[in-house]
Structures are given as structure tokens and as C-alpha cells.
Design a protein around this motif. Structure first.
Motif, PDB file in Angstrom:
ATOM      1  N   ILE A  83     -19.182 -18.774 -40.494  1.00 17.68           N
ATOM      2  CA  ILE A  83     -18.954 -18.965 -39.070  1.00 17.68           C
ATOM      3  C   ILE A  83     -18.657 -17.622 -38.413  1.00 17.68           C
ATOM      4  O   ILE A  83     -18.034 -16.734 -39.004  1.00 17.68           O
ATOM      5  N   ILE A  84     -19.135 -17.471 -37.184  1.00 17.90           N
ATOM      6  CA  ILE A  84     -19.033 -16.221 -36.438  1.00 17.90           C
ATOM      7  C   ILE A  84     -17.994 -16.403 -35.345  1.00 17.90           C
ATOM      8  O   ILE A  84     -18.134 -17.273 -34.479  1.00 17.90           O
ATOM      9  N   LEU A  85     -16.932 -15.602 -35.407  1.00 13.80           N
ATOM     10  CA  LEU A  85     -15.824 -15.697 -34.464  1.00 13.80           C
ATOM     11  C   LEU A  85     -15.921 -14.535 -33.482  1.00 13.80           C
ATOM     12  O   LEU A  85     -15.736 -13.373 -33.876  1.00 13.80           O
ATOM     13  N   TYR A  86     -16.211 -14.825 -32.223  1.00 12.03           N
ATOM     14  CA  TYR A  86     -16.300 -13.770 -31.217  1.00 12.03           C
ATOM     15  C   TYR A  86     -15.114 -13.855 -30.278  1.00 12.03           C
ATOM     16  O   TYR A  86     -14.829 -14.904 -29.700  1.00 12.03           O
ATOM     17  N   ASP A  87     -14.434 -12.727 -30.112  1.00 19.95           N
ATOM     18  CA  ASP A  87     -13.293 -12.640 -29.211  1.00 19.95           C
ATOM     19  C   ASP A  87     -13.631 -11.650 -28.102  1.00 19.95           C
ATOM     20  O   ASP A  87     -13.725 -10.446 -28.353  1.00 19.95           O
ATOM     21  N   GLY A  88     -13.839 -12.166 -26.887  1.00 14.20           N
ATOM     22  CA  GLY A  88     -14.154 -11.284 -25.777  1.00 14.20           C
ATOM     23  C   GLY A  88     -14.854 -12.031 -24.667  1.00 14.20           C
ATOM     24  O   GLY A  88     -14.986 -13.252 -24.677  1.00 14.20           O
ATOM     25  N   SER A  89     -15.313 -11.279 -23.691  1.00 15.69           N
ATOM     26  CA  SER A  89     -16.017 -11.845 -22.544  1.00 15.69           C
ATOM     27  C   SER A  89     -17.430 -12.246 -22.941  1.00 15.69           C
ATOM     28  O   SER A  89     -18.086 -11.529 -23.705  1.00 15.69           O
ATOM     29  N   PRO A  90     -17.924 -13.355 -22.396  1.00 16.41           N
ATOM     30  CA  PRO A  90     -19.291 -13.762 -22.736  1.00 16.41           C
ATOM     31  C   PRO A  90     -20.350 -12.826 -22.165  1.00 16.41           C
ATOM     32  O   PRO A  90     -21.482 -12.810 -22.650  1.00 16.41           O
ATOM     33  N   PRO A 135      -6.346 -15.825 -29.698  1.00 19.32           N
ATOM     34  CA  PRO A 135      -7.777 -15.825 -29.377  1.00 19.32           C
ATOM     35  C   PRO A 135      -8.605 -16.234 -30.589  1.00 19.32           C
ATOM     36  O   PRO A 135      -8.058 -16.569 -31.653  1.00 19.32           O
ATOM     37  N   ASN A 136      -9.900 -16.193 -30.447  1.00 18.01           N
ATOM     38  CA  ASN A 136     -10.833 -16.641 -31.482  1.00 18.01           C
ATOM     39  C   ASN A 136     -11.012 -15.535 -32.519  1.00 18.01           C
ATOM     40  O   ASN A 136     -11.986 -14.784 -32.495  1.00 18.01           O
ATOM     41  N   THR A 137     -10.059 -15.455 -33.438  1.00 14.04           N
ATOM     42  CA  THR A 137     -10.038 -14.398 -34.445  1.00 14.04           C
ATOM     43  C   THR A 137      -9.818 -14.993 -35.827  1.00 14.04           C
ATOM     44  O   THR A 137      -9.513 -16.183 -35.980  1.00 14.04           O
ATOM     45  N   THR A 138      -9.913 -14.125 -36.832  1.00 12.80           N
ATOM     46  CA  THR A 138      -9.639 -14.546 -38.207  1.00 12.80           C
ATOM     47  C   THR A 138      -8.241 -15.136 -38.332  1.00 12.80           C
ATOM     48  O   THR A 138      -8.039 -16.152 -39.017  1.00 12.80           O
ATOM     49  N   GLU A 139      -7.264 -14.506 -37.683  1.00 10.96           N
ATOM     50  CA  GLU A 139      -5.889 -14.981 -37.790  1.00 10.96           C
ATOM     51  C   GLU A 139      -5.756 -16.426 -37.312  1.00 10.96           C
ATOM     52  O   GLU A 139      -5.029 -17.230 -37.909  1.00 10.96           O
ATOM     53  N   ALA A 140      -6.454 -16.765 -36.233  1.00  6.62           N
ATOM     54  CA  ALA A 140      -6.389 -18.136 -35.720  1.00  6.62           C
ATOM     55  C   ALA A 140      -6.973 -19.122 -36.725  1.00  6.62           C
ATOM     56  O   ALA A 140      -6.417 -20.205 -36.961  1.00  6.62           O
ATOM     57  N   ALA A 141      -8.105 -18.751 -37.321  1.00  5.06           N
ATOM     58  CA  ALA A 141      -8.732 -19.633 -38.303  1.00  5.06           C
ATOM     59  C   ALA A 141      -7.828 -19.830 -39.518  1.00  5.06           C
ATOM     60  O   ALA A 141      -7.660 -20.954 -40.012  1.00  5.06           O
ATOM     61  N   VAL A 142      -7.238 -18.753 -40.002  1.00  7.32           N
ATOM     62  CA  VAL A 142      -6.346 -18.843 -41.166  1.00  7.32           C
ATOM     63  C   VAL A 142      -5.133 -19.709 -40.837  1.00  7.32           C
ATOM     64  O   VAL A 142      -4.698 -20.542 -41.647  1.00  7.32           O
ATOM     65  N   ALA A 143      -4.576 -19.529 -39.627  1.00  5.48           N
ATOM     66  CA  ALA A 143      -3.394 -20.306 -39.248  1.00  5.48           C
ATOM     67  C   ALA A 143      -3.703 -21.797 -39.184  1.00  5.48           C
ATOM     68  O   ALA A 143      -2.904 -22.624 -39.644  1.00  5.48           O
ATOM     69  N   LEU A 144      -4.836 -22.172 -38.626  1.00  7.29           N
ATOM     70  CA  LEU A 144      -5.193 -23.594 -38.584  1.00  7.29           C
ATOM     71  C   LEU A 144      -5.356 -24.148 -40.001  1.00  7.29           C
ATOM     72  O   LEU A 144      -4.834 -25.222 -40.322  1.00  7.29           O
TER      73      LEU A 144
END
Length: 665
Positions: free
Chosen positions: A343-350, A164-173
Motif C-alpha cells: 500500500i502507498i501512503l501519501y502525505d501532502g496536498s493532492p 497524517p497518512n504515514t507509516t506511524e499511523a498505519a503501525v498505530a492502527l
């Protein structure tokens, strides 16, 4: 001054001080002094932008030279030519140059004054932001990049994320880009078949995967899906477990915290300008999704232009866009790091716990640029939300929307219910270029229902069926010059035929995007919807978006889908399918109101032949209405041939249309 004699009046105009303070204004003045751009016209921002845009498309090499100098792009090997070949497809950009995307995304952290400032703000449905500083982000990326190299990941190897749209995803990319790997991702709400349709094409060597995710106040366990991915991806050398829900890690997986614990600075592989950065996927409603490969250098320069000049984002900004890792807007959001923004990473329902949740995120995080979908804006309007009253949105300087055209009522609602002095940037582009063809220009006024202007260096035109440019008429969206972020190729398309057929078959040498647009004589742009699902009644072409905008004003209509079907006898059938709001009934009175609304808002030609209630409107996994597959179903194509079931949000909704086609005489 009357609207009839002088055209529509702007909904919003930037002040003189605001225009003077934009990076676009400063860039224009500098480019005029150093690179031959036309001098700005004092007191005439419309004329100034028109002049700058004309120069940017006519003198493409000079413009991009100015961009890379203005943003201080760090070429470790200098380029020989800005544009070695401008042929489409196949344009060659910044020949012989080398660079690294992650190095540019993380370089704000090299400044001692910024090292402890926030690079990322992560927030989920509990609305408590967590901060990651620039120094900490560099450390985590450096550690993970080191471990990827130890795993044998080399430049060109594919690294995948089911995240999902989290810190871990950003770091991995970023770590993948740092080692020259090629990133690709899917959101964890994608089912196994949808993910495999994408990842099996590119054969990843590493998979980052969560054990589940939270959405709408509930936990969603994805361990079985991850197990299936591992079984069906034989090229995997390693799986990295990210225990978002805290489950025990599966056997033979690597631990995220272990891989990111080292205190090391990142080492950046210097790669050619056209080296692959990531693979994005088209909607893929029929057959396998198209795997679009975009380059490290192309994304660096295109996103610096788009985010820095058009969105006016810089080190003082906090940049939010509601997105998932399966949509190009996530990649676009991460590039906010290129211009030094947080940048603001939001993980969840809109819309959890209430429809106005995204506006609360803007308040909690101090967002200055707030990006969302047009559909979300219209949902807020329908729910009668009052974000400007209920939240402190004083930091927000721009509300940007994409995903579909923002209807006129959406513009009015933002103006009335968010803030009157608000820059509304409706933008339009595509996954295909991971950028915008038209939209945000911070120095120009905003007109209701219109995008402000074509983007710099995008020779955007509307063409009729004979390939002739038209103004103030509906035409095909055409781009006549190359963009650096256009795909360098499609994956598994060795002769380039699929790439060519996707954009260049109708008008060789010109990019046909598949949208209907109008370029107005005032320089603005109107998007009418997809041209491949165009309504064509009595010889008049109509965009579906206009009908949706009219119908979905009615409180009884949750969502709608209009289809135009050519019949074997030469006739034309145009039904409107409506998903009703809770408690509403489709009786004769509502049918009449729907037809009257369309007739009065648009024209008698736009009125459907039938209004049919449905249980829901089917979408792609990125939220686009499935107009073309439904049209094929109504023409008698079987479900298996009309659509790839793994590419849609609810395949059961499509069976209704297949049954309807069989029942019709």
C-alpha cells in the motif's frame, strides 16, 4: 449497430485474457464447484456476473462461506453459523468465531519469500518513496502492541490518532487492533473543536499525535491543538509524540521511536467476530458526528471481498488512494494489506506542486491501482493536464474514483488523457459501511457515467416513495440484506434509536442510504446525489450532481452549489451559487451561458431561478458540499442550529447564506 437501437456502447471492455486472469473469475469457477454457485457462462461475462450476484444475495450464507474459505480466513475459534440473525439492524455474523484483523493484515510477512518485500511505500511532497518491508512492519507493530499492553490498554479500550497518512499511523492502527483496542483517528488539519467533537464521545485512553504536518509546501505547527486535546480528554493515560516536524517533545509524552524499537513479533488478541475494530464518523453537519462502530470480523471479510474480488488486488499489486486519516478511504486503503498488496501512503496536498502531482506519485511508486476523488479528476481535466503523455503510467491497470459521482466528462478524460485501455472504476458506498454498494467489477465493461454493477452480496435496489423497486427510474438507494461491515452500533446510542433513525426509519427492515440512484436494465448503476437534498421542481425529482457536471464544464466556474428551497407560499426557489475561476466575471453573458448549458445538457426544469456569485463553496471536513445545511440556512434556520461549525471546512462561507435568507423578502 446503432446507439439508438441497441443502447450505449461501452467506453472500455476487458479482454478475454484479462477476464480469465481475474481473481473474480477464478473465485466464481471455484464457488460453482464447491459451494453451489451457478456455473460461469463461457463468453458471457455480463451474464456470468449477473448469475453470481443473484446467488450471492439469495444464498447469503453460502456466499460468505465461500469467501472466508477462498481467502483462508483464520478463525482461531470456528463459527457455528454464518448468519445467526439477518435482521437489520442487529444481524449476527459468524457466531462464536474469534479472529484478529491485524493478524490477517500482517500474515503476508510470515512468508519467508515475502518478508523483505515492501508492505508500505510512504511518500510525501518531495516525491521520494520510503519502503517498509513486511518483516519491519511486523516488528514495529509487535513492539508497539507490547508497549500498549504495558500501558494497560485492554480489549475494547479506545486508542486515538491525530496523525497524517504515514507509516506511524498505519503501525498505530495495526498495533491497536492487535491488542483488541478500538482505533479512531482524525487528520491533523482538523481543528481542536472538530477533533474533540469526535474523540470526547469515545473517551480514548491513548493519543498518538504529531507536532505538525506539511501541506502545499508549507509546515503547519499543531502543538497548540495537541495541547488543547490533552486538556480536554481527561481519560487519556498516555500521549505518544510523533515529531514529524522535529520540534522538542512536550512534557510527559512518550517517544515514538522508543515504543517501536523492540525486536519482537506481534501477539494477536483473539477477539469475537463482532468485536469493535474502529470508530468512524459521519459528516456530522448538524449536532455531534455519528460515531459508527465497525467490527474486526466484519471488516476482514467485507474488505477481502471488495479488494480481492472487486478491485482485483493481490500480492503483486501496489495500491494507492489519495486520502487522509479522517476519511474512510484511509481505513479501506490499509486493508490492502489483507490481500497481500503493497500500500502507498501519501502525505501532502493532492495538487502540489502542480495539479498532476498524484499521477507523478503513481509513476514514482509503480502503482497498479490508482484511487482518487472525482473532484481531482475534474480538476485535472479543467487544468488540461496530460498525465498519460507526461508520466509513465504503464503499471496502472485501474483508475478508481469515489467521494462523489464521476461525471461523464471525467470518464472521457481518463480514457483520453490517461490511457484508452484503462479500467475506470467509479465506486459508491459510504463511511457507514466502510465499503462499496456498487462499482468495480473487473470482468465487466465500463459505460460513461455509470458504475459497473452492484457489489456481490449487496442486494442493491432503487425504491420509489411507496417502497416499490424500480428499474430505469430514479429511486432511493436501498440495501435489503445485511452486510458484515454495517455498524454493530453507534457509540453512546444504548437503545439503538439513533442507528435505527439514520437508516431504517423510512423503510423498516431495509437500509435507506440517502442517495438517489438509477438501476439500469443493463445492470449498471447511476448515482444522482443525496436524496435528502433533492431538487424537486414541478413534481420532478432531480439530482444536484447532474447540474454540477454540466455547469462545471465551463472554464469560468471553479465550483458550484445548487439548492432547492420550498417556500412558505407553496412556491419553489432554486438558486445556483457559483465560485468563479480566477479572472472570471459573472456578467449577463456568463449567466446566459450557464443557463443555456444546463438547458441543453439536461432540461428546462434544471435551469436555476438565479445565478449568484459566492466567495467559495462550503464543504464538510471530508470534502462533501454542504447542500442540506445551506438549504436550512436559506429557509431561515440560524447558523448555530443549521450546522455544527466544527464539521465544516470554512464556517465563514456559510454566513453569506444566512445573510441572504434575511435579505430575501
Amino acid at each position: 449497430m446503432t446507439e439508438a437501437s441497441h443502447g450505449p456502447q461501452p467506453l472500455w471492455e476487458p479482454s478475454g485474457d484479462r477476464i480469465a486472469g481475474t481473481q473474480l473469475t477464478r473465485f466464481h469457477d471455484w464457488a460453482a464447484r464447491h459451494h453451489g454457485a451457478p456455473a460461469p457462462r463461457p463468453g458471457d461475462p455480463h451474464g456470468s456476473y449477473g448469475d453470481l450476484h443473484r446467488w450471492s444475495v439469495e444464498e447469503l450464507s453460502d456466499f460468505w462461506t465461500a469467501v472466508v474459505e477462498w481467502f483462508d480466513v483464520d478463525f482461531t475459534t470456528p463459527y457455528e453459523r454464518v448468519l445467526g440473525s439477518r435482521e437489520m439492524p442487529g444481524a449476527q455474523w459468524f457466531t462464536q468465531a474469534t479472529l484478529n484483523y491485524a493478524q490477517h493484515a500482517l500474515r503476508a510477512g510470515e512468508d519467508p519469500q515475502r518478508a523483505q518485500q515492501p508492505a508500505l511505500l510512504q511518500i510525501d511532497e518531495d516525491q521520494r518513496p520510503q519502503t517498509v518491508s513486511w518483516a519491519e512492519l511486523r516488528r514495529q507493530v509487535g513492539s508497539l502492541a507490547q508497549e500498549l499492553r504495558r500501558l494497560g490498554v485492554r480489549p475494547g479500550d479506545r486508542v486515538s490518532g491525530y496523525v497524517p497518512n504515514t507509516t506511524e499511523a498505519a503501525v498505530a492502527l495495526l498495533a491497536t487492533a492487535a491488542v483488541g483496542g478500538v482505533w479512531t483517528s482524525c487528520a491533523p488539519d482538523f481543528g481542536a473543536r472538530s477533533v474533540l467533537d469526535r474523540f470526547q464521545q469515545v473517551e480514548p485512553v491513548v493519543l498518538f499525535a504529531v507536532d505538525g504536518y506539511r501541506y502545499g509546501g508549507k509546515e503547519h505547527d499543531r502543538r497548540e491543538v495537541v495541547a488543547e486535546l490533552r486538556r480536554e480528554l481527561p481519560t487519556l493515560r498516555a500521549v505518544v509524540n510523533i515529531p514529524l516536524l522535529g520540534h522538542e517533545p512536550p512534557a510527559d509524552t512518550l517517544d515514538w521511536d522508543t515504543l517501536t524499537r523492540h525486536d519482537v513479533q506481534p501477539v494477536f488478541e483473539q477477539v469475537p467476530f463482532d468485536h469493535p475494530l474502529w470508530v468512524l464518523y459521519s459528516s456530522g453537519t448538524t449536532g455531534l458526528p455519528k460515531a459508527l462502530v465497525q467490527s474486526q470480523g466484519g471488516i476482514v471479510v467485507e474488505h477481502l471481498k471488495q479488494l480481492g474480488l472487486h478491485c482485483d488486488i493481490g500480492p503483486r499489486d501496489r495500491f494507492f488512494w489519495y486520502t487522509s486519516t479522517g476519511w474512510m478511504m484511509w481505513n479501506f486503503l490499509l486493508s490492502g494489506l489483507l490481500v497481500g498488496s503493497t500500500i502507498i501512503l501519501y502525505d501532502g496536498s493532492p495538487g502540489f506542486p502542480a495539479v498532476d502531482a498524484q499521477w507523478q506519485i503513481a509513476e514514482r511508486t509503480g502503482a497498479t491501482v490508482f484511487g482518487t476523488s472525482a473532484a481531482y479528476v475534474m480538476a485535472c481535466r479543467k487544468a488540461e493536464a496530460h498525465p498519460g503523455r507526461d508520466f509513465d503510467l504503464s503499471q496502472v491497470k485501474c483508475v478508481a474514483t469515489t467521494g462523489s459521482p464521476l461525471p461523464p466528462d471525467g470518464f472521457r478524460w481518463i480514457h483520453d488523457e490517461v490511457a484508452e485501455d484503462m479500467w475506470i472504476a467509479s465506486v459508491s458506498g459510504g463511511t457507514d459501511v466502510c465499503s462499496c454498494f456498487a462499482g468495480a467489477v473487473p470482468t465487466l465493461p465500463v459505460y460513461i457515467g455509470e458504475l459497473q454493477a452492484p457489489a456481490l452480496a449487496v442486494d442493491l435496489q432503487a425504491w420509489d416513495v411507496q417502497g416499490r423497486p424500480v428499474v430505469d427510474e430514479v429511486g432511493e438507494l436501498i440495501v435489503t440484506n445485511p452486510m458484515p461491515s454495517m455498524p454493530i452500533h453507534f457509540w453512546n446510542d444504548p437503545d439503538g434509536s439513533r442507528y435505527h433513525d439514520s437508516y431504517f426509519e423510512m423503510f423498516p427492515g431495509a437500509w435507506r442510504h440517502g442517495d438517489w440512484i438509477t438501476l439500469t436494465s443493463r445492470g449498471t448503476v447511476v448515482i444522482h446525489g443525496r436524496s435528502d437534498s433533492t431538487l424537486n421542481r414541478q413534481g420532478v425529482r432531480m439530482g444536484s450532481a447532474d447540474i454540477y457536471e454540466a455547469v462545471e464544464r465551463l472554464p469560468e466556474i471553479r465550483e458550484s452549489l445548487v439548492i432547492g428551497v420550498e417556500l412558505p407560499d407553496g412556491g419553489y426557489w432554486m438558486p445556483l451559487f457559483v465560485h468563479l475561476a480566477e479572472g472570471a466575471t459573472l456578467d449577463d453573458a456568463l449567466r446566459d451561458r450557464i443557463k443555456t448549458t444546463i438547458r441543453s445538457s439536461l432540461s428546462p426544469r434544471h435551469v436555476p431561478d438565479e445565478v449568484v456569485e459566492v466567495a467559495g463553496v462550503p464543504h464538510t471536513l471530508t470534502g462533501k458540499r454542504l447542500e442540506v445545511p445551506v438549504k436550512r440556512l436559506l429557509q431561515g434556520t440560524s447558523l448555530e442550529k443549521a450546522v455544527n461549525p466544527g464539521s465544516v471546512d470554512n464556517v465563514e462561507l456559510l454566513r453569506f447564506y444566512e445573510d441572504l435568507a434575511q435579505r430575501r423578502p
